[in-house]
Design a protein around this motif. Structure first.
Motif, PDB file in Angstrom:
ATOM      1  N   GLY A  82      -8.701   2.601   3.629  1.00 36.40           N
ATOM      2  CA  GLY A  82      -7.759   1.298   3.379  1.00 36.40           C
ATOM      3  C   GLY A  82      -8.488   0.266   2.966  1.00 36.40           C
ATOM      4  N   GLY A  83      -7.690  -0.613   2.328  1.00 34.39           N
ATOM      5  CA  GLY A  83      -8.236  -2.055   1.635  1.00 34.39           C
ATOM      6  C   GLY A  83      -7.989  -2.968   2.682  1.00 34.39           C
ATOM      7  N   LYS A  84      -8.318  -4.353   1.969  1.00 33.49           N
ATOM      8  CA  LYS A  84      -7.994  -5.517   2.811  1.00 33.49           C
ATOM      9  C   LYS A  84      -6.350  -5.882   3.192  1.00 33.49           C
ATOM     10  N   GLU A  85      -5.637  -5.485   1.949  1.00 33.30           N
ATOM     11  CA  GLU A  85      -4.163  -5.669   2.116  1.00 33.30           C
ATOM     12  C   GLU A  85      -3.609  -4.252   1.966  1.00 33.30           C
ATOM     13  N   ARG A  86      -2.237  -4.243   2.169  1.00 37.51           N
ATOM     14  CA  ARG A  86      -1.696  -2.953   2.013  1.00 37.51           C
ATOM     15  C   ARG A  86      -1.579  -2.418   0.516  1.00 37.51           C
ATOM     16  N   GLN A  87      -1.583  -3.351  -0.426  1.00 38.78           N
ATOM     17  CA  GLN A  87      -1.348  -3.009  -1.843  1.00 38.78           C
ATOM     18  C   GLN A  87      -3.023  -2.184  -2.160  1.00 38.78           C
ATOM     19  N   ASP A  88      -3.871  -2.898  -1.503  1.00 33.23           N
ATOM     20  CA  ASP A  88      -5.577  -2.227  -1.868  1.00 33.23           C
ATOM     21  C   ASP A  88      -5.469  -0.882  -1.072  1.00 33.23           C
ATOM     22  N   SER A  89      -4.527  -0.647  -0.138  1.00 29.17           N
ATOM     23  CA  SER A  89      -4.686   0.645   0.362  1.00 29.17           C
ATOM     24  C   SER A  89      -3.904   1.586  -0.343  1.00 29.17           C
ATOM     25  N   VAL A  90      -2.753   1.182  -1.142  1.00 24.86           N
ATOM     26  CA  VAL A  90      -2.099   2.036  -1.899  1.00 24.86           C
ATOM     27  C   VAL A  90      -2.942   2.519  -3.221  1.00 24.86           C
ATOM     28  N   MET A  91      -3.630   1.380  -3.641  1.00 26.34           N
ATOM     29  CA  MET A  91      -4.443   1.674  -4.807  1.00 26.34           C
ATOM     30  C   MET A  91      -5.755   2.468  -4.481  1.00 26.34           C
TER      31      MET A  91
END
Length: 236
Positions: A82-91
């Motif tokens: 995952g990434g820093k934010e949820r939207q980064d994880s989805v990306m």
């Protein structure tokens, strides 16, 4: 082909466990395992991309491999960081979605009680409109309050829906929406919001009140009862 993107990278601070709530025990298996079992039971999900925090990727993958044969033997999966934010994880997850995917369902890893009927309704709506989300009518009166706790508005309850997952979109639409978000950063709280930024309409499919997101200790205490109910519905 329907691929489920399953964010499970949250720290779970409100749960107070000291570790990712996706790894909490629920009925003899971790919450994330019960979630993938549910996805397999829907009969419409072909593949899952599970998102763990970077430090948990190896342990998360090993965990899913351990339980796969017993809980979701026919559901293929991959694990991404995952990434820093949820939207980064989805990306990050979108980059791992198989090329043959027609529709993508984003579904919270801490929501193991959606069930086949909710997925069927949401997928049907997505096929008709390109973008659909599960939601239920709000039961309580909702108040808008200011920083001082003073009520400033009372929205009409009949217009309000409590949004859940799955949120299902055509693969192209969701990828286009996230590419647009990367170029035009904005604060979003769910995947439908990302699609809405493109100006695409999102329709609501009926969810279920049992489709809770396990977030607090109270949710985890209730979860075994909901799991038993779901197993009765699915015939184990």
């Amino acid at each position: 082909m329907l691929t489920a993107v399953v964010p499970a990278a949250g720290a779970g601070k409100r749960m107070g466990l000291g570790y990712n709530k996706a790894f909490a025990d629920l009925g003899g298996a971790p919450v994330i395992v019960q979630c993938l079992k549910m996805l397999a039971k829907t009969g419409v999900v072909d593949f899952a991309v599970v998102v763990f925090a970077p430090a948990e990727v190896d342990a998360g993958k090993a965990l899913l491999i351990k339980y796969q044969e017993e809980y979701f033997p026919k559901l293929g999966f991959t694990v991404v960081a995952g990434g820093k934010e949820r939207q980064d994880s989805v990306m990050n997850a979108l980059a791992a979605v198989p090329a043959a995917t027609d529709y993508i369902a984003v579904h919270d890893g801490a929501r193991p009680f959606a069930g086949r009927e909710v997925f069927a309704r949401t997928l049907a709506a997505a096929r008709a409109h390109g973008a659909a989300i599960a939601a239920v009518p709000v039961k309580n009166t909702i108040k808008v309050v200011d920083a001082g706790g003073v009520v400033v508005a009372t929205p009409e309850r009949s217009t309000l829906q409590a949004v859940q997952t799955p949120q299902i979109f055509t693969a192209k639409l969701l990828k286009d929406a996230y590419n647009h978000l990367a170029q035009h950063p904005a604060a979003v709280t769910d995947d439908a919001s990302v699609v809405e930024l493109l100006g695409h309409k999102v329709v609501v499919a009926l969810g279920r009140y049992e489709n809770i997101k396990i977030t607090t200790p109270e949710d985890l205490a209730l979860a075994p009862y909901l799991l038993a109910q779901q197993e009765n519905e699915d015939g184990k």
